[in-house]
Design an enzyme around this catalytic site. Structure first.
Site, short mmCIF file in Angstrom:
data_model
loop_
_atom_site.label_atom_id
_atom_site.label_comp_id
_atom_site.label_asym_id
_atom_site.label_seq_id
_atom_site.Cartn_x
_atom_site.Cartn_y
_atom_site.Cartn_z
N HIS A 69 -1.50 -1.73 10.12
CA HIS A 69 -2.92 -1.73 10.53
C HIS A 69 -3.25 -0.38 11.19
O HIS A 69 -2.44 0.16 11.95
CB HIS A 69 -3.18 -2.88 11.50
CG HIS A 69 -4.64 -3.14 11.70
ND1 HIS A 69 -5.41 -2.32 12.50
CD2 HIS A 69 -5.47 -4.06 11.17
CE1 HIS A 69 -6.66 -2.75 12.47
NE2 HIS A 69 -6.72 -3.81 11.67
N GLU A 82 -4.98 0.41 13.65
CA GLU A 82 -4.91 0.46 15.12
C GLU A 82 -3.48 0.79 15.57
O GLU A 82 -3.28 1.53 16.53
CB GLU A 82 -5.38 -0.88 15.72
CG GLU A 82 -6.90 -1.02 15.61
CD GLU A 82 -7.39 -2.47 15.56
OE1 GLU A 82 -6.58 -3.40 15.70
OE2 GLU A 82 -8.61 -2.67 15.35
N ASN A 103 -7.95 -11.84 11.39
CA ASN A 103 -7.08 -11.04 12.25
C ASN A 103 -7.62 -11.05 13.68
O ASN A 103 -8.57 -10.36 14.00
CB ASN A 103 -7.02 -9.60 11.72
CG ASN A 103 -6.18 -8.70 12.61
OD1 ASN A 103 -5.34 -9.19 13.37
ND2 ASN A 103 -6.40 -7.40 12.53
N SER A 129 -15.47 -4.41 9.80
CA SER A 129 -16.78 -4.92 10.20
C SER A 129 -17.37 -5.95 9.24
O SER A 129 -18.58 -5.96 8.98
CB SER A 129 -17.76 -3.77 10.42
OG SER A 129 -17.31 -2.95 11.48
N LYS A 134 -6.34 -9.98 16.37
CA LYS A 134 -5.91 -8.86 17.22
C LYS A 134 -5.34 -9.41 18.53
O LYS A 134 -4.54 -10.34 18.48
CB LYS A 134 -7.05 -7.87 17.45
CG LYS A 134 -7.70 -7.46 16.13
CD LYS A 134 -8.73 -6.38 16.30
CE LYS A 134 -9.49 -6.23 15.00
NZ LYS A 134 -9.64 -4.87 14.56
N GLY A 152 -14.06 -2.23 13.49
CA GLY A 152 -14.53 -2.44 14.86
C GLY A 152 -15.79 -1.68 15.21
O GLY A 152 -16.12 -1.53 16.37
N GLU A 185 -9.04 -0.78 4.09
CA GLU A 185 -9.80 -0.79 5.34
C GLU A 185 -10.15 0.64 5.72
O GLU A 185 -9.30 1.34 6.32
CB GLU A 185 -8.95 -1.39 6.45
CG GLU A 185 -8.53 -2.81 6.19
CD GLU A 185 -8.37 -3.57 7.50
OE1 GLU A 185 -9.12 -4.52 7.70
OE2 GLU A 185 -7.54 -3.18 8.33
#
Ligand code: PGA
Length: 250
Positions: free
Chosen positions: A91, A93, A8, A212, A10, A172, A166
Site C-alpha cells: 500500500h 501509505e 481497507n 477516494s 487502515k 485519502g 491506486e
C-alpha cells in the site's frame, strides 16, 4: 467475474467495540458484490468468529517469512491459521511513510503465494502529469512497478493475485481519478499481465481501482467492464457510507 469490494479500514476504528458495530452492519446487508474486509490485525479474529466462512478477510500487511526473529511482524502462516485468505501488499501509505520497497513487496507476494494467501498488490503513480496520463511516463511507472513486484514469480492458479490500481494522489484526498482514465491504466495493467503470464491466468486476475471511492462514485467505477472492483479506504469505516456502499445496486 463478480465485482470485488475491498474494505481497507487502515488504523480504524479505535476500539473493538466500534469495529463490532461495523461488522454488524456488514453482517446485515447482502451486497451484489464480493466483500473482502481488511480490518486492523487485532480485529481479525473477532471478524472470523462472527462471520464464520461467510465473509473473506484480508490483512493489511504481512511479513515474508514464517519463522524469523522479527518483532512486530505477522507471518503468512499465522494469518492463514486464523482464516485470513488475503493480504494487502505494498500500500502506498507503507511505501511512503515506512519506506517499504518494491523488493520487499516482491518477497511478500512470494510468501503469500507459498502460504495460499491471495496478495492484493497496490500499485500506482505518485503524481499526475497533465496530458501525459497514458503515455510513456505513466506506462513506464506502472510497468516498472509490475516488473519489480512480479520478479521471479510464476503463477499457476487462477485468481491467485489481485491488483489494485491506486493513483497515490487520489488516496485519502476525497477526489477520485476519472473512472475512464483509471480504466485506461487498468487496461495497460491487463496488457502487461497478458504478456507476462499465460492467457487463462492473466485474464483471471482481478484488477481493482482504489483512491477516494465513496458511495456517490462507486457506480461509476463498478459499471465499467474492465474494472473488476474497488478498494475503499476511509469511507468504509464511516457507518453511513458503509451502509450506502453495501446497499449499492449494480
Ligand atoms: P481512500 O483510501 O478510499 O481513503 O482514498 C484508499 C486506500 O486505502 O488505498
Amino acid at each position: 467475474m463478480k465485482k470485488i469490494v475491498v474494505l481497507n479500514w487502515k488504523m480504524n476504528p479505535p476500539s473493538l467495540k466500534e469495529a463490532h458495530i461495523l461488522f454488524k452492519i456488514i453482517k446485515k446487508i447482502r451486497p451484489p458484490f464480493e466483500i473482502i474486509i481488511a480490518p486492523p490485525f487485532i480485529y481479525l479474529e473477532k471478524a472470523r468468529e462472527l462471520f464464520k466462512d461467510k465473509v473473506k478477510l484480508a490483512a493489511q500487511n504481512v511479513f515474508w517469512h514464517n519463522r524469523f526473529f522479527m518483532t512486530g511482524e505477522i507471518s503468512p502462516k499465522m494469518l492463514k491459521l486464523m482464516g485470513v485468505d488475503y493480504a494487502i501488499v505494498g500500500h502506498s501509505e507503507r511505501r511512503t511513510h515506512l519506506n517499504e520497497s518494491l523488493s520487499q513487496i516482491n518477497l511478500k507476494i512470494k510468501a503469500c503465494l507459498l502460504n495460499n494467501i491471495v496478495p492484493i498488490l497496490c500499485i500506482g503513480e505518485k503524481e499526475r502529469k497533465k496530458g501525459e496520463r497514458t503515455d510513456f511516463y505513466l506506462k513506464k511507472i506502472i510497468f516498472d512497478q509490475l516488473n519489480e513486484a512480479f520478479k521471479g514469480i510464476k503463477l499457476e492458479k487462477r485468481k491467485s493475485i489481485i491488483i489494485a490500481y491506486e493513483p497515490v494522489w487520489a488516496i485519502g484526498k476525497g477526489v477520485s481519478d476519472d473512472p475512464l482514465e483509471a480504466e485506461k491504466v487498468i487496461n495497460l495493467i491487463r496488457f502487461w499481465l497478458e504478456r507476462r503470464f499465460v492467457n487463462y491466468i492473466a485474464d483471471s486476475l482481478p484488477i481493482l481501482y482504489g483512491g477516494s471511492v465513496k458511495s456517490n462514485n462507486l457506480k461509476q467505477f463498478l459499471s465499467l467492464k474492465s474494472i473488476n472492483g474497488v478498494l475503499v479506504g476511509s469511507a468504509s469505516t464511516n457507518k453511513k457510507e458503509l451502509t450506502k456502499i453495501l446497499n449499492f445496486k449494480l
